[in-house]
Design a protein around this motif. Structure first.
Motif, PDB file in Angstrom:
ATOM      1  N   LEU A 178    -103.452 -63.556  25.584  1.00  0.00           N
ATOM      2  CA  LEU A 178    -103.223 -64.739  26.423  1.00  0.00           C
ATOM      3  C   LEU A 178    -101.787 -65.236  26.274  1.00  0.00           C
ATOM      4  N   LEU A 179    -101.309 -65.258  25.044  1.00  0.00           N
ATOM      5  CA  LEU A 179     -99.940 -65.705  24.798  1.00  0.00           C
ATOM      6  C   LEU A 179     -98.929 -64.796  25.508  1.00  0.00           C
ATOM      7  N   LEU A 180     -99.124 -63.479  25.399  1.00  0.00           N
ATOM      8  CA  LEU A 180     -98.210 -62.540  26.067  1.00  0.00           C
ATOM      9  C   LEU A 180     -98.263 -62.698  27.581  1.00  0.00           C
ATOM     10  N   LEU A 181     -99.469 -62.864  28.138  1.00  0.00           N
ATOM     11  CA  LEU A 181     -99.590 -63.062  29.584  1.00  0.00           C
ATOM     12  C   LEU A 181     -98.854 -64.319  30.032  1.00  0.00           C
ATOM     13  N   LEU A 182     -99.095 -65.410  29.322  1.00  0.00           N
ATOM     14  CA  LEU A 182     -98.471 -66.673  29.710  1.00  0.00           C
ATOM     15  C   LEU A 182     -96.949 -66.629  29.540  1.00  0.00           C
ATOM     16  N   LEU A 183     -96.487 -66.008  28.464  1.00  0.00           N
ATOM     17  CA  LEU A 183     -95.030 -65.840  28.300  1.00  0.00           C
ATOM     18  C   LEU A 183     -94.458 -64.972  29.407  1.00  0.00           C
ATOM     19  N   GLY A 184     -95.187 -63.934  29.757  1.00  0.00           N
ATOM     20  CA  GLY A 184     -94.717 -63.009  30.787  1.00  0.00           C
ATOM     21  C   GLY A 184     -94.570 -63.635  32.153  1.00  0.00           C
ATOM     22  N   VAL A 185     -95.457 -64.552  32.511  1.00  0.00           N
ATOM     23  CA  VAL A 185     -95.378 -65.150  33.854  1.00  0.00           C
ATOM     24  C   VAL A 185     -94.600 -66.459  33.879  1.00  0.00           C
ATOM     25  N   THR A 186     -94.122 -66.907  32.734  1.00  0.00           N
ATOM     26  CA  THR A 186     -93.317 -68.124  32.721  1.00  0.00           C
ATOM     27  C   THR A 186     -91.900 -67.822  32.238  1.00  0.00           C
ATOM     28  N   VAL A 187     -91.719 -67.710  30.944  1.00  0.00           N
ATOM     29  CA  VAL A 187     -90.397 -67.538  30.349  1.00  0.00           C
ATOM     30  C   VAL A 187     -89.744 -66.220  30.752  1.00  0.00           C
ATOM     31  N   ALA A 188     -90.500 -65.148  30.730  1.00  0.00           N
ATOM     32  CA  ALA A 188     -89.914 -63.823  30.965  1.00  0.00           C
ATOM     33  C   ALA A 188     -89.463 -63.611  32.403  1.00  0.00           C
ATOM     34  N   CYS A 241     -99.012 -54.784  36.513  1.00  0.00           N
ATOM     35  CA  CYS A 241     -97.754 -55.178  35.897  1.00  0.00           C
ATOM     36  C   CYS A 241     -96.944 -53.983  35.405  1.00  0.00           C
ATOM     37  N   ALA A 242     -97.619 -52.954  34.947  1.00  0.00           N
ATOM     38  CA  ALA A 242     -96.912 -51.761  34.488  1.00  0.00           C
ATOM     39  C   ALA A 242     -96.303 -51.000  35.669  1.00  0.00           C
ATOM     40  N   ALA A 243     -97.006 -50.981  36.793  1.00  0.00           N
ATOM     41  CA  ALA A 243     -96.541 -50.210  37.945  1.00  0.00           C
ATOM     42  C   ALA A 243     -95.569 -50.983  38.830  1.00  0.00           C
ATOM     43  N   LEU A 244     -95.573 -52.299  38.741  1.00  0.00           N
ATOM     44  CA  LEU A 244     -94.784 -53.122  39.647  1.00  0.00           C
ATOM     45  C   LEU A 244     -93.302 -52.738  39.722  1.00  0.00           C
ATOM     46  N   PRO A 245     -92.617 -52.510  38.597  1.00  0.00           N
ATOM     47  CA  PRO A 245     -91.201 -52.149  38.720  1.00  0.00           C
ATOM     48  C   PRO A 245     -90.973 -50.850  39.500  1.00  0.00           C
ATOM     49  N   PHE A 246     -91.940 -49.960  39.490  1.00  0.00           N
ATOM     50  CA  PHE A 246     -91.782 -48.668  40.148  1.00  0.00           C
ATOM     51  C   PHE A 246     -92.153 -48.707  41.632  1.00  0.00           C
ATOM     52  N   VAL A 247     -93.043 -49.601  41.993  1.00  0.00           N
ATOM     53  CA  VAL A 247     -93.525 -49.625  43.378  1.00  0.00           C
ATOM     54  C   VAL A 247     -93.062 -50.854  44.154  1.00  0.00           C
ATOM     55  N   LEU A 248     -92.210 -51.661  43.580  1.00  0.00           N
ATOM     56  CA  LEU A 248     -91.768 -52.894  44.207  1.00  0.00           C
ATOM     57  C   LEU A 248     -91.217 -52.655  45.609  1.00  0.00           C
ATOM     58  N   ALA A 249     -90.438 -51.619  45.779  1.00  0.00           N
ATOM     59  CA  ALA A 249     -89.836 -51.341  47.088  1.00  0.00           C
ATOM     60  C   ALA A 249     -90.853 -50.825  48.095  1.00  0.00           C
ATOM     61  N   SER A 302     -92.619 -57.118  32.663  1.00  0.00           N
ATOM     62  CA  SER A 302     -93.650 -56.084  32.805  1.00  0.00           C
ATOM     63  C   SER A 302     -94.270 -55.700  31.465  1.00  0.00           C
ATOM     64  N   VAL A 303     -93.447 -55.557  30.441  1.00  0.00           N
ATOM     65  CA  VAL A 303     -93.962 -55.193  29.116  1.00  0.00           C
ATOM     66  C   VAL A 303     -94.871 -56.293  28.568  1.00  0.00           C
ATOM     67  N   LEU A 304     -94.440 -57.537  28.680  1.00  0.00           N
ATOM     68  CA  LEU A 304     -95.236 -58.646  28.148  1.00  0.00           C
ATOM     69  C   LEU A 304     -96.590 -58.763  28.841  1.00  0.00           C
ATOM     70  N   VAL A 305     -96.583 -58.745  30.172  1.00  0.00           N
ATOM     71  CA  VAL A 305     -97.854 -58.944  30.869  1.00  0.00           C
ATOM     72  C   VAL A 305     -98.740 -57.704  30.797  1.00  0.00           C
ATOM     73  N   THR A 306     -98.155 -56.530  30.714  1.00  0.00           N
ATOM     74  CA  THR A 306     -98.956 -55.312  30.560  1.00  0.00           C
ATOM     75  C   THR A 306     -99.656 -55.314  29.196  1.00  0.00           C
ATOM     76  N   CYS A 307     -98.904 -55.592  28.151  1.00  0.00           N
ATOM     77  CA  CYS A 307     -99.509 -55.652  26.805  1.00  0.00           C
ATOM     78  C   CYS A 307    -100.548 -56.765  26.726  1.00  0.00           C
ATOM     79  N   GLY A 308    -100.253 -57.909  27.321  1.00  0.00           N
ATOM     80  CA  GLY A 308    -101.211 -59.004  27.329  1.00  0.00           C
ATOM     81  C   GLY A 308    -102.488 -58.638  28.073  1.00  0.00           C
ATOM     82  N   GLY A 309    -102.359 -57.970  29.207  1.00  0.00           N
ATOM     83  CA  GLY A 309    -103.536 -57.551  29.970  1.00  0.00           C
ATOM     84  C   GLY A 309    -104.378 -56.534  29.226  1.00  0.00           C
ATOM     85  N   VAL A 310    -103.720 -55.596  28.547  1.00  0.00           N
ATOM     86  CA  VAL A 310    -104.456 -54.588  27.775  1.00  0.00           C
ATOM     87  C   VAL A 310    -105.196 -55.253  26.605  1.00  0.00           C
TER      88      VAL A 310
END
Length: 140
Positions: A87-97, A28-36, A106-114
């Motif tokens: 768990l809350l950050l992960l779920l927010l990251g893949v739904t609302v965010a 999730c942290a790297a995704l914005p940089f490697v998406l292309a 990326s910030v929400l799911v990265t922090c949630g994963g850590v």
């Protein structure tokens, strides 16, 4: 001290959860940089929201199973106190965010994963400190 096969299985599940959560955070942290770059190397499925949601559901289910079981063994709430915000950050990251810029997602799911990976590591450490108790279900 020898551990029961069941205890070893839960430790293996905790290790798997820690690795999966940590890989999720890196992804999730790297995704914005490697998406292309993902389509160029045949890994465009890693950017698919369905893949990400499935991975998060797996990580959440594994975390709940292993951490609740760990709490039953060592009766220490620290891993759960790390896991629930994760768990809350992960779920927010893949739904609302997903409706907002990718940086927030990326910030929400990265922090949630850590946080989730940290919960697994703490659970493993507490489990190692727990002495082996001989009882009716003891295998040796």
């Amino acid at each position: 001290m020898a551990r029961s096969p069941t205890s070893r299985a839960w430790q293996a599940a905790d290790r798997l959860g820690a690795v999966a959560s940590f890989l999720c955070a890196i992804h999730c942290a790297a995704l914005p940089f490697v998406l292309a770059m993902l389509p160029l190397v045949g890994l465009q499925f890693l950017a698919d929201h369905r893949f990400e949601r499935a991975f998060v559901v797996f990580a959440c289910a594994l975390a709940l199973l292993t951490l609740v079981n760990g709490y039953r063994r060592h009766h220490r709430p620290a891993p759960l106190m790390l896991a629930f915000p994760g768990l809350l950050l992960l779920l927010l990251g893949v739904t609302v965010a997903e409706l907002y810029p990718i940086a927030l997602h990326s910030v929400l799911v990265t922090c949630g994963g850590v946080l989730l990976a940290s919960a697994h590591f703490v659970n493993l450490r507490l489990d190692r400190r727990q002495p082996h108790m001989h009882g009716p279900g003891c295998a040796h």
